[in-house]
Write an enzyme that holds these catalytic residues in place. Structure first.
Site, PDB file in Angstrom:
ATOM      1  N   CYS A 125     -19.606  53.676  62.919  1.00  0.00           N
ATOM      2  CA  CYS A 125     -18.399  53.138  62.295  1.00  0.00           C
ATOM      3  C   CYS A 125     -17.917  54.037  61.145  1.00  0.00           C
ATOM      4  CB  CYS A 125     -18.604  51.694  61.871  1.00  0.00           C
ATOM      5  SG  CYS A 125     -17.030  50.814  61.625  1.00  0.00           S
TER       6      CYS A 125
ATOM      7  N   ARG B  89     -16.333  34.393  56.180  1.00  0.00           N
ATOM      8  CA  ARG B  89     -16.358  34.884  54.798  1.00  0.00           C
ATOM      9  C   ARG B  89     -14.949  35.128  54.291  1.00  0.00           C
ATOM     10  NH1 ARG B  89     -17.977  40.805  54.916  1.00  0.00           N
ATOM     11  NH2 ARG B  89     -15.808  40.833  55.637  1.00  0.00           N
TER      12      ARG B  89
ATOM     13  N   LYS C   4      -6.215  45.139  60.974  1.00  0.00           N
ATOM     14  CA  LYS C   4      -7.647  45.354  61.169  1.00  0.00           C
ATOM     15  C   LYS C   4      -8.017  45.303  62.646  1.00  0.00           C
ATOM     16  CE  LYS C   4     -12.168  43.708  59.572  1.00  0.00           C
ATOM     17  NZ  LYS C   4     -12.907  42.726  58.743  1.00  0.00           N
TER      18      LYS C   4
ATOM     19  N   GLU D 140     -24.511  47.596  67.221  1.00  0.00           N
ATOM     20  CA  GLU D 140     -25.739  46.988  66.681  1.00  0.00           C
ATOM     21  C   GLU D 140     -25.532  45.553  66.206  1.00  0.00           C
ATOM     22  OE1 GLU D 140     -23.618  48.208  62.985  1.00  0.00           O
ATOM     23  OE2 GLU D 140     -23.816  49.006  65.021  1.00  0.00           O
TER      24      GLU D 140
ATOM     25  N   SER E  29     -14.942  46.370  63.731  1.00  0.00           N
ATOM     26  CA  SER E  29     -14.536  45.665  62.516  1.00  0.00           C
ATOM     27  C   SER E  29     -14.164  46.731  61.483  1.00  0.00           C
ATOM     28  CB  SER E  29     -15.681  44.779  62.000  1.00  0.00           C
ATOM     29  OG  SER E  29     -15.303  44.140  60.801  1.00  0.00           O
TER      30      SER E  29
ATOM     31  N   HIS F 101     -19.414  48.874  66.303  1.00  0.00           N
ATOM     32  CA  HIS F 101     -20.662  48.319  65.789  1.00  0.00           C
ATOM     33  C   HIS F 101     -21.486  47.709  66.925  1.00  0.00           C
ATOM     34  CE1 HIS F 101     -20.434  48.641  61.415  1.00  0.00           C
ATOM     35  NE2 HIS F 101     -19.160  48.307  61.471  1.00  0.00           N
TER      36      HIS F 101
END
Length: 309
Positions: free
Chosen positions: A142, A249, A163, A237, A192, A235
């Site tokens: 990333c 969040r 985004k 992972e 992300s 990502h």
């Protein structure tokens, strides 16, 4: 074969409960085999979660892997205790005389900043320069991939209109490349990020190979021909609920955030996420460890500095 990590590391208990083969260091030294030395440059604020996610992928291999953790001394971490860092992390000054089979440089939530305004940029540049002669193969993830493409090749990131957030469909472009061996022609991976890399900029560098891309998310997997440098813009992972945690969040902070695409059932955040990238995430890390680390790295790591990049 197991992943070797300290028994006190939080990831150890988590992975052991998942029936993933981990071994503590005292048991490993009794075996007459040299484990692969992999150092993780963990730039994520959620260090324990990231440690566990990457450890899970490294453990899914028949190879014995000794995992070390590196922090940036020039940055003060705010989401993890000093005791945890002191117990499990080293600084660059402590490892710069060492050599490694592999290195992983993680993402970081700083992609909207110019690179030279990141407080640990100079130190990270030292680490990336170190990797050219002291690490056989480096996997950048990333923002780590964006930073490395900028440092090594002058490819700058571009700001996105909104985004890139969700799980996207990707296609394999070079199926004969060992990194994507066993991949389906179409696979999924999470993203992300607020910035991206242009395919046209990658094409300007004949030493780079674009291995997989997404029609919506853009270039995903890039590698040098010899696999000494590998760049992953997403990502893989991430675990099942990482995007969910990020989304909730931001909602709780009152931020303007779209529901992550193609992630929840029926794109409804009241429903459970669909975990459909796990298999290819494991396969990517397994291919990296096998074909670009284990099969090619010298048994004696001291000769790494003599090898051409």
């Amino acid at each position: 074969m197991p992943l070797i990590i300290p028994k006190a590391l939080p990831a150890y208990d988590s992975l052991f409960k998942e029936n993933i083969f981990v071994m503590h260091q005292e048991r490993a030294v009794s075996q007459d085999i040299r484990p692969l030395e992999i150092v993780i440059v963990n730039l994520m604020p959620t260090k324990i979660a990231t440690e566990t996610q990457i450890a899970r992928l490294l453990a899914n291999s028949p190879l014995q892997v000794h995992m070390s953790l590196l922090q940036m001394a020039s940055h003060e971490a705010s989401h993890v205790s000093e005791d945890h860092l002191a117990a499990f992390y080293k600084t660059f000054d402590e490892i710069k005389s060492h050599r490694y089979d592999g290195m992983i440089i993680t993402g970081a939530p700083v992609e909207t900043l110019p690179f030279d305004q990141v407080d640990y940029w100079d130190e990270l540049c030292d680490v990336m320069e170190f990797s050219k002669t002291n690490v056989y193969s480096t996997l950048h993830v990333c923002w780590g991939a964006q930073a490395a493409l900028y440092y090594h090749y002058g490819i700058d990131k571009v700001q996105l209109d909104q985004k890139m957030f969700g799980v996207f469909e990707h296609k394999v472009l070079r199926p004969a490349n060992p990194l994507v061996r066993g991949f389906d022609e179409v696979f999924y991976a999470p993203h992300s990020r607020h910035t991206g890399i242009l395919k046209s900029e990658i094409a300007k560098h004949e030493e780079l190979r674009l291995l997989a891309e997404s029609e919506e998310a853009g270039p995903f997997l890039i590698s040098t021909e010899n696999g000494r440098q590998i760049f992953v813009t997403g990502h893989p992972e991430y675990d099942k609920f990482t995007l969910d945690s990020e989304y909730r969040r931001d909602v709780n902070k009152g931020l303007a955030i779209e529901v992550p695409k193609n992630y929840y059932k029926d794109d409804d955040p009241a429903k459970e996420p669909l975990f459909r990238w796990r298999g290819h995430a494991h396969l990517l890390y397994e291919n990296w460890l096998n074909y670009y680390v284990y099969q090619n790295t010298p048994y004696d790591l001291n000769i790494l500095s003599e090898m051409e990049k």
